[in-house]
Scaffold this motif. Structure first.
Motif, PDB file in Angstrom:
ATOM      1  N   THR A  18       0.824  -1.209   0.000  1.00  2.84           N
ATOM      2  CA  THR A  18       0.000   0.000   0.000  1.00  2.84           C
ATOM      3  C   THR A  18       0.855   1.255   0.000  1.00  2.84           C
ATOM      4  O   THR A  18       0.337   2.353   0.145  1.00  2.84           O
ATOM      5  CB  THR A  18      -0.922   0.018   1.234  1.00  2.84           C
ATOM      6  N   ALA A  19       2.140   1.129  -0.155  1.00  4.17           N
ATOM      7  CA  ALA A  19       3.004   2.302  -0.126  1.00  4.17           C
ATOM      8  C   ALA A  19       2.811   3.162  -1.363  1.00  4.17           C
ATOM      9  O   ALA A  19       2.324   2.707  -2.389  1.00  4.17           O
ATOM     10  CB  ALA A  19       4.464   1.851  -0.044  1.00  4.17           C
ATOM     11  N   THR A  20       3.202   4.420  -1.248  1.00  7.51           N
ATOM     12  CA  THR A  20       3.112   5.328  -2.374  1.00  7.51           C
ATOM     13  C   THR A  20       3.983   4.825  -3.515  1.00  7.51           C
ATOM     14  O   THR A  20       5.141   4.474  -3.313  1.00  7.51           O
ATOM     15  CB  THR A  20       3.609   6.733  -1.962  1.00  7.51           C
ATOM     16  N   PRO A  21       3.439   4.748  -4.742  1.00 12.49           N
ATOM     17  CA  PRO A  21       4.240   4.268  -5.855  1.00 12.49           C
ATOM     18  C   PRO A  21       5.378   5.225  -6.173  1.00 12.49           C
ATOM     19  O   PRO A  21       5.300   6.420  -5.912  1.00 12.49           O
ATOM     20  CB  PRO A  21       3.226   4.210  -7.006  1.00 12.49           C
ATOM     21  N   GLY A  22       6.448   4.679  -6.763  1.00 17.17           N
ATOM     22  CA  GLY A  22       7.596   5.518  -7.067  1.00 17.17           C
ATOM     23  C   GLY A  22       7.309   6.517  -8.157  1.00 17.17           C
ATOM     24  O   GLY A  22       7.520   7.715  -8.008  1.00 17.17           O
ATOM     25  N   THR A  23       6.833   6.047  -9.302  1.00 21.28           N
ATOM     26  CA  THR A  23       6.572   6.902 -10.455  1.00 21.28           C
ATOM     27  C   THR A  23       5.234   6.507 -11.054  1.00 21.28           C
ATOM     28  O   THR A  23       4.894   5.324 -11.091  1.00 21.28           O
ATOM     29  CB  THR A  23       7.682   6.743 -11.514  1.00 21.28           C
ATOM     30  N   THR A  24       4.480   7.487 -11.521  1.00 21.82           N
ATOM     31  CA  THR A  24       3.197   7.220 -12.160  1.00 21.82           C
ATOM     32  C   THR A  24       3.306   7.462 -13.660  1.00 21.82           C
ATOM     33  O   THR A  24       3.851   8.478 -14.099  1.00 21.82           O
ATOM     34  CB  THR A  24       2.096   8.126 -11.579  1.00 21.82           C
ATOM     35  N   TYR A  25       2.765   6.528 -14.434  1.00 22.00           N
ATOM     36  CA  TYR A  25       2.639   6.669 -15.888  1.00 22.00           C
ATOM     37  C   TYR A  25       1.151   6.582 -16.211  1.00 22.00           C
ATOM     38  O   TYR A  25       0.467   5.659 -15.758  1.00 22.00           O
ATOM     39  CB  TYR A  25       3.400   5.566 -16.614  1.00 22.00           C
ATOM     40  N   ASP A 212     -11.945  11.797   1.501  1.00 21.47           N
ATOM     41  CA  ASP A 212     -11.144  11.536   2.703  1.00 21.47           C
ATOM     42  C   ASP A 212     -12.094  11.433   3.887  1.00 21.47           C
ATOM     43  O   ASP A 212     -12.223  12.349   4.705  1.00 21.47           O
ATOM     44  CB  ASP A 212     -10.124  12.664   2.897  1.00 21.47           C
ATOM     45  N   LEU A 213     -12.744  10.304   4.009  1.00 24.26           N
ATOM     46  CA  LEU A 213     -13.842  10.159   4.957  1.00 24.26           C
ATOM     47  C   LEU A 213     -13.399  10.139   6.406  1.00 24.26           C
ATOM     48  O   LEU A 213     -14.162  10.521   7.297  1.00 24.26           O
ATOM     49  CB  LEU A 213     -14.633   8.890   4.630  1.00 24.26           C
ATOM     50  N   ASP A 214     -12.178   9.708   6.667  1.00 23.26           N
ATOM     51  CA  ASP A 214     -11.714   9.679   8.058  1.00 23.26           C
ATOM     52  C   ASP A 214     -10.838  10.888   8.397  1.00 23.26           C
ATOM     53  O   ASP A 214     -10.345  11.007   9.525  1.00 23.26           O
ATOM     54  CB  ASP A 214     -10.965   8.384   8.369  1.00 23.26           C
ATOM     55  N   GLY A 215     -10.624  11.792   7.439  1.00 27.99           N
ATOM     56  CA  GLY A 215      -9.905  13.029   7.703  1.00 27.99           C
ATOM     57  C   GLY A 215      -8.428  12.883   7.979  1.00 27.99           C
ATOM     58  O   GLY A 215      -7.812  13.780   8.556  1.00 27.99           O
ATOM     59  N   ASN A 216      -7.812  11.799   7.515  1.00 26.53           N
ATOM     60  CA  ASN A 216      -6.386  11.598   7.795  1.00 26.53           C
ATOM     61  C   ASN A 216      -5.471  12.095   6.676  1.00 26.53           C
ATOM     62  O   ASN A 216      -4.264  11.886   6.715  1.00 26.53           O
ATOM     63  CB  ASN A 216      -6.109  10.120   8.081  1.00 26.53           C
ATOM     64  N   GLY A 217      -6.063  12.746   5.672  1.00 24.73           N
ATOM     65  CA  GLY A 217      -5.251  13.308   4.595  1.00 24.73           C
ATOM     66  C   GLY A 217      -4.969  12.361   3.452  1.00 24.73           C
ATOM     67  O   GLY A 217      -4.272  12.718   2.502  1.00 24.73           O
ATOM     68  N   ILE A 218      -5.503  11.135   3.513  1.00 23.64           N
ATOM     69  CA  ILE A 218      -5.297  10.137   2.468  1.00 23.64           C
ATOM     70  C   ILE A 218      -6.657   9.637   1.991  1.00 23.64           C
ATOM     71  O   ILE A 218      -7.531   9.328   2.797  1.00 23.64           O
ATOM     72  CB  ILE A 218      -4.478   8.944   2.992  1.00 23.64           C
ATOM     73  N   VAL A 219      -6.830   9.564   0.675  1.00 16.65           N
ATOM     74  CA  VAL A 219      -8.041   8.971   0.107  1.00 16.65           C
ATOM     75  C   VAL A 219      -7.683   7.571  -0.369  1.00 16.65           C
ATOM     76  O   VAL A 219      -6.912   7.404  -1.318  1.00 16.65           O
ATOM     77  CB  VAL A 219      -8.595   9.801  -1.064  1.00 16.65           C
ATOM     78  N   THR A 220      -8.214   6.572   0.312  1.00 17.99           N
ATOM     79  CA  THR A 220      -7.965   5.187  -0.075  1.00 17.99           C
ATOM     80  C   THR A 220      -9.000   4.741  -1.104  1.00 17.99           C
ATOM     81  O   THR A 220     -10.036   5.392  -1.295  1.00 17.99           O
ATOM     82  CB  THR A 220      -8.034   4.249   1.130  1.00 17.99           C
ATOM     83  N   ILE A 221      -8.749   3.613  -1.726  1.00 17.75           N
ATOM     84  CA  ILE A 221      -9.702   3.120  -2.722  1.00 17.75           C
ATOM     85  C   ILE A 221     -11.035   2.759  -2.071  1.00 17.75           C
ATOM     86  O   ILE A 221     -12.096   2.945  -2.666  1.00 17.75           O
ATOM     87  CB  ILE A 221      -9.113   1.937  -3.516  1.00 17.75           C
ATOM     88  N   ARG A 222     -10.989   2.264  -0.850  1.00 21.44           N
ATOM     89  CA  ARG A 222     -12.243   1.963  -0.137  1.00 21.44           C
ATOM     90  C   ARG A 222     -13.036   3.239   0.120  1.00 21.44           C
ATOM     91  O   ARG A 222     -14.250   3.286  -0.099  1.00 21.44           O
ATOM     92  CB  ARG A 222     -11.946   1.250   1.178  1.00 21.44           C
ATOM     93  N   SER A 249      -5.675  -4.080  -1.850  1.00 22.53           N
ATOM     94  CA  SER A 249      -5.951  -3.788  -0.449  1.00 22.53           C
ATOM     95  C   SER A 249      -6.957  -2.642  -0.345  1.00 22.53           C
ATOM     96  O   SER A 249      -6.877  -1.665  -1.096  1.00 22.53           O
ATOM     97  CB  SER A 249      -4.661  -3.385   0.254  1.00 22.53           C
ATOM     98  N   ASP A 250      -7.891  -2.741   0.588  1.00 21.69           N
ATOM     99  CA  ASP A 250      -8.823  -1.650   0.824  1.00 21.69           C
ATOM    100  C   ASP A 250      -8.096  -0.342   1.140  1.00 21.69           C
ATOM    101  O   ASP A 250      -8.634   0.739   0.896  1.00 21.69           O
ATOM    102  CB  ASP A 250      -9.757  -1.992   1.999  1.00 21.69           C
ATOM    103  N   SER A 251      -6.911  -0.438   1.735  1.00 19.17           N
ATOM    104  CA  SER A 251      -6.171   0.751   2.153  1.00 19.17           C
ATOM    105  C   SER A 251      -5.259   1.297   1.076  1.00 19.17           C
ATOM    106  O   SER A 251      -4.434   2.180   1.354  1.00 19.17           O
ATOM    107  CB  SER A 251      -5.360   0.443   3.424  1.00 19.17           C
ATOM    108  N   LEU A 252      -5.378   0.820  -0.155  1.00 14.11           N
ATOM    109  CA  LEU A 252      -4.574   1.339  -1.252  1.00 14.11           C
ATOM    110  C   LEU A 252      -4.795   2.841  -1.387  1.00 14.11           C
ATOM    111  O   LEU A 252      -5.893   3.291  -1.646  1.00 14.11           O
ATOM    112  CB  LEU A 252      -4.965   0.641  -2.561  1.00 14.11           C
ATOM    113  N   PRO A 253      -3.755   3.668  -1.215  1.00 17.25           N
ATOM    114  CA  PRO A 253      -3.942   5.126  -1.312  1.00 17.25           C
ATOM    115  C   PRO A 253      -4.007   5.575  -2.757  1.00 17.25           C
ATOM    116  O   PRO A 253      -3.212   5.144  -3.602  1.00 17.25           O
ATOM    117  CB  PRO A 253      -2.677   5.671  -0.619  1.00 17.25           C
ATOM    118  N   LEU A 254      -4.968   6.451  -3.057  1.00 13.89           N
ATOM    119  CA  LEU A 254      -5.120   6.974  -4.409  1.00 13.89           C
ATOM    120  C   LEU A 254      -4.786   8.458  -4.500  1.00 13.89           C
ATOM    121  O   LEU A 254      -4.488   8.948  -5.586  1.00 13.89           O
ATOM    122  CB  LEU A 254      -6.542   6.737  -4.916  1.00 13.89           C
TER     123      LEU A 254
END
Length: 257
Positions: A18-25, A212-222, A249-254
């Motif tokens: 679930t870590a932040t990807p290195g590079t996005t294409y 960002d439903l839980d207000g933690n600064g991250i929008v997960t796929i769930r 993973s439900d916690s995959l950050p988008l």
């Protein structure tokens, strides 16, 4: 709540990264003006605008500050079948710590998306789901996202091969998600008041903070699913139900705020 649409998730929670990807294409396609159509006979109004909004998001801090060199934006007459196929080769550049994204906004048919130069009745001029899945399979990226704002796009979840083959050929044990505007029997609504596709409108709103439903600064796929699904159903009065499908993973950050 993610239910039967995510039938593979539960056994892989805690395993998939679930870590932040290195590079996005990213390959971003939006077609409003089709070669064989006119506004009175099937052209869309906002698909190209929606694609540009997705690029703007990707280039923002929330979207990962993706440089334009890593994005292929194809709109209207640029989005021929051959041009889209060529653009998808960008995914081959991705390494194992990277992320690849295909966004498509335009017409959809059973089994395919419709490129600018499509010919009615000629399946050989369509962008098939299988061709898209092959492009993802050829990429080494750890996270693969296919996002589609097109009619009948939920048909991408219907496979003609066994699930064992899907897991080995498409997912490769990584985060692979299809984020689709509608079920396989539904149209994707363009909304004049929103000046865009209803799905893309709420997708962007979700990714830029509303999700960002839980207000933690991250929008997960769930969280994105929990925000986008009800919002689109309400806006379209139940005519359109987005689908989130794949193995992840439900916690995959988008996105990050």
């Amino acid at each position: 709540m993610l239910t039967n649409l995510l039938i593979w998730v539960s056994s892989f929670l805690g395993y998939l990264p679930t870590a932040t990807p290195g590079t996005t294409y990213a390959v971003v396609v939006g077609i409003s003006d089709y070669k064989a159509l006119s506004y009175a006979a099937g052209d869309l109004r906002f698909a190209d605008r929606d694609a540009r909004q997705v690029v703007t998001f990707l280039q923002s801090k929330s979207g990962g500050n993706v440089p334009m060199a890593n994005i292929r934006l194809l709109t209207n007459r640029q989005a021929t079948l051959s041009a889209v196929q060529q653009a998808l080769q960008l995914f081959r550049k991705a390494g194992t710590n990277d992320r690849v994204i295909l966004y498509f906004s335009g017409h959809g048919l059973p089994g395919s998306f419709v490129p600018y130069d499509a010919r009615p009745g000629n399946q050989g001029k369509m962008l098939s789901y299988q061709a898209i899945k092959a492009a993802f399979h050829e990429s080494s990226a750890i996270t693969k996202l296919c996002i589609a704002d097109a009619c009948l796009s939920g048909g991408m979840t219907q496979q003609k091969i066994s699930r064992t083959a899907i897991e080995s050929k498409v997912n490769d044990g990584r985060n692979v998600a299809m984020i689709l505007a509608s079920r396989s029997t539904q149209y994707a609504v363009e909304d004049g008041q929103l000046a865009g596709g209803a799905f893309t409108h709420f997708l962007i709103k979700g990714l830029t903070g509303q999700g960002d439903l839980d207000g933690n600064g991250i929008v997960t796929i769930r969280e994105l699913h929990q925000y986008v699904g009800p919002a689109v159903r309400k806006r379209t009065r139940g005519r359109q139900t987005p689908m989130f499908y794949g193995r992840f993973s439900d916690s995959l950050p988008l996105s990050y705020r």
